[in-house]
Design an enzyme around this catalytic site. Structure first.
Site, PDB file in Angstrom:
ATOM      1  N   ASP A 187      -2.697  -0.259  -3.385  1.00  0.00           N
ATOM      2  CA  ASP A 187      -3.816  -1.201  -3.475  1.00  0.00           C
ATOM      3  C   ASP A 187      -3.876  -1.894  -4.833  1.00  0.00           C
ATOM      4  O   ASP A 187      -3.165  -1.520  -5.777  1.00  0.00           O
ATOM      5  CB  ASP A 187      -5.143  -0.478  -3.185  1.00  0.00           C
ATOM      6  CG  ASP A 187      -5.258   0.876  -3.898  1.00  0.00           C
ATOM      7  OD1 ASP A 187      -4.531   1.092  -4.883  1.00  0.00           O
ATOM      8  OD2 ASP A 187      -6.060   1.707  -3.461  1.00  0.00           O
ATOM      9  N   ASN A 247     -15.472   9.773  -1.356  1.00  0.00           N
ATOM     10  CA  ASN A 247     -16.039   9.516  -0.026  1.00  0.00           C
ATOM     11  C   ASN A 247     -14.990   9.645   1.078  1.00  0.00           C
ATOM     12  O   ASN A 247     -15.222   9.229   2.209  1.00  0.00           O
ATOM     13  CB  ASN A 247     -16.681   8.114   0.008  1.00  0.00           C
ATOM     14  CG  ASN A 247     -15.669   7.019  -0.315  1.00  0.00           C
ATOM     15  OD1 ASN A 247     -14.482   7.296  -0.485  1.00  0.00           O
ATOM     16  ND2 ASN A 247     -16.127   5.790  -0.400  1.00  0.00           N
ATOM     17  N   HIS A 251     -11.959   8.208   1.015  1.00  0.00           N
ATOM     18  CA  HIS A 251     -11.068   7.058   1.205  1.00  0.00           C
ATOM     19  C   HIS A 251      -9.640   7.403   0.797  1.00  0.00           C
ATOM     20  O   HIS A 251      -9.392   8.279  -0.019  1.00  0.00           O
ATOM     21  CB  HIS A 251     -11.587   5.797   0.494  1.00  0.00           C
ATOM     22  CG  HIS A 251     -11.474   5.747  -0.995  1.00  0.00           C
ATOM     23  ND1 HIS A 251     -12.402   5.102  -1.788  1.00  0.00           N
ATOM     24  CD2 HIS A 251     -10.539   6.219  -1.841  1.00  0.00           C
ATOM     25  CE1 HIS A 251     -12.024   5.189  -3.049  1.00  0.00           C
ATOM     26  NE2 HIS A 251     -10.902   5.861  -3.120  1.00  0.00           N
ATOM     27  N   GLU A 306     -12.138   2.367   2.907  1.00  0.00           N
ATOM     28  CA  GLU A 306     -13.450   2.976   2.751  1.00  0.00           C
ATOM     29  C   GLU A 306     -13.986   3.484   4.099  1.00  0.00           C
ATOM     30  O   GLU A 306     -13.499   3.071   5.153  1.00  0.00           O
ATOM     31  CB  GLU A 306     -14.414   1.934   2.172  1.00  0.00           C
ATOM     32  CG  GLU A 306     -13.983   1.377   0.810  1.00  0.00           C
ATOM     33  CD  GLU A 306     -14.218   2.350  -0.344  1.00  0.00           C
ATOM     34  OE1 GLU A 306     -14.145   3.582  -0.127  1.00  0.00           O
ATOM     35  OE2 GLU A 306     -14.461   1.884  -1.462  1.00  0.00           O
TER      36      GLU A 306
HETATM   37  C1  GLP Z   1      -9.144   5.044  -6.271  1.00  0.00           C
HETATM   38  C2  GLP Z   1      -7.841   4.554  -5.591  1.00  0.00           C
HETATM   39  C3  GLP Z   1      -7.269   5.613  -4.683  1.00  0.00           C
HETATM   40  C4  GLP Z   1      -7.380   6.965  -5.361  1.00  0.00           C
HETATM   41  C5  GLP Z   1      -8.828   7.360  -5.431  1.00  0.00           C
HETATM   42  C6  GLP Z   1      -9.107   8.658  -6.156  1.00  0.00           C
HETATM   43  O1  GLP Z   1     -10.215   4.218  -6.083  1.00  0.00           O
HETATM   44  N1  GLP Z   1      -7.936   3.320  -4.911  1.00  0.00           N
HETATM   45  O2  GLP Z   1      -5.941   5.278  -4.318  1.00  0.00           O
HETATM   46  O3  GLP Z   1      -6.675   7.941  -4.641  1.00  0.00           O
HETATM   47  O4  GLP Z   1      -9.640   6.308  -5.880  1.00  0.00           O
HETATM   48  O5  GLP Z   1      -9.041   8.503  -7.522  1.00  0.00           O
HETATM   49  P1  GLP Z   1      -8.959   9.729  -8.539  1.00  0.00           P
HETATM   50  O6  GLP Z   1      -7.596  10.287  -8.404  1.00  0.00           O
HETATM   51  O7  GLP Z   1      -9.174   9.083  -9.884  1.00  0.00           O
HETATM   52  O8  GLP Z   1     -10.026  10.664  -8.154  1.00  0.00           O
END
Ligand code: GLP
Length: 245
Positions: free
Chosen positions: A67, A136, A138, A143
């Site tokens: 993304d 959440n 995702h 989402e």
């Molecule tokens: C972000 C990314 C995801 C990632 C997630 C968790 O928003 N778009 O690809 O896996 O949130 O992030 P973190 O590893 O910092 O908890």
């Protein structure tokens, strides 16, 4: 689904790096799907070490990131372009032409998404997709209440995600409200999936994702239907799973 409980973040990262390195040793021109966020940071560091000290050759790999925020130029320190080059690509021998990340500044978002999926298909599909999980549930920026059948598309970020990701920005107002994300269908087409989970705050959502119903409310729950998923979960995020088994 294989669930591996790692003793801490370092152990989770080392195990993940071994799986990614193993994939590349077996198929040097692997197509990798890559994730951002805090979770895979040490895995990238470990892969850089294996590249530098053990001689893992990354010159033939092709990467597709999950993304990118819409509205952030590549040079912006909060963009996922910047993250990937800063934390990984600048330190390895990957070819620039083999790096694919959605363009957050593109005029025609629909066309960019279409091209992205076509490029993945033309390369032969993703061999190994690395994923983190949002608070959440995702994956990528898919989402809650996402359509499972979606391919790469424009997404509106959830308030919870905006709050969670505000920690990387000076103020919450600076967090982009939209992004381009590989869709669930794109992710589910990967031959193998490696889900990394770190931190006590992910324990509950992980429990629901792995043992709850398969529902768009918890996008990661779709992974229960993937034929080759390895979950590496740091012990602090695994206590609810252990109670269950
Ligand atoms: C972000 C990314 C995801 C990632 C997630 C968790 O928003 N778009 O690809 O896996 O949130 O992030 P973190 O590893 O910092 O908890």
């Amino acid at each position: 689904m294989r669930i591996v409980i790692a003793k801490d973040y370092k152990d989770m990262s080392a195990r993940a790096a071994r799986i990614v390195a193993g994939q590349i040793y077996l198929k040097p021109n692997s197509i990798l799907g890559l994730a951002t966020g805090s979770t895979p940071l040490l895995m990238y560091k470990e892969l850089i070490r294996v590249h530098k000290e053990v001689g893992l050759d990354l010159s033939e790999i092709v990467t597709f990131n999950l993304d990118e925020y819409l509205g952030l130029p590549k040079e912006d320190q909060q963009s996922y372009h910047y993250y990937m080059f800063h934390h990984f690509f600048n330190h390895i021998n990957i070819k620039k032409k083999n790096i694919f990340i959605p363009d957050g500044m593109v005029q025609d978002v629909g066309q960019e998404c279409k091209n992205y999926d076509e490029n993945i298909k033309e390369m032969g599909g993703i061999d190994l997709q690395v994923l983190g999980i949002g608070n959440n549930g995702h994956i990528g920026f898919n989402e809650p209440d996402i359509k499972f059948e979606a391919t790469t598309h424009k997404v509106k970020l959830d308030d919870e995600t905006i709050h969670a990701n505000a920690r990387f920005f000076a103020t919450i107002e600076e967090v982009p409200r939209f992004a381009i994300s590989m869709g669930i269908k794109t992710i589910m087409h990967a031959k193998k999936v490696l889900l990394l989970v770190s931190g006590e705050n992910k324990a509950e959502v992980l429990y629901h994702a792995l043992y709850g119903g398969i529902t768009p409310e918890i996008p990661a729950s779709i992974l229960q239907l993937h034929q080759d998923v390895t979950v590496i979960v740091e012990e602090s995020a695994a206590h609810l799973l252990q109670q269950k088994s």
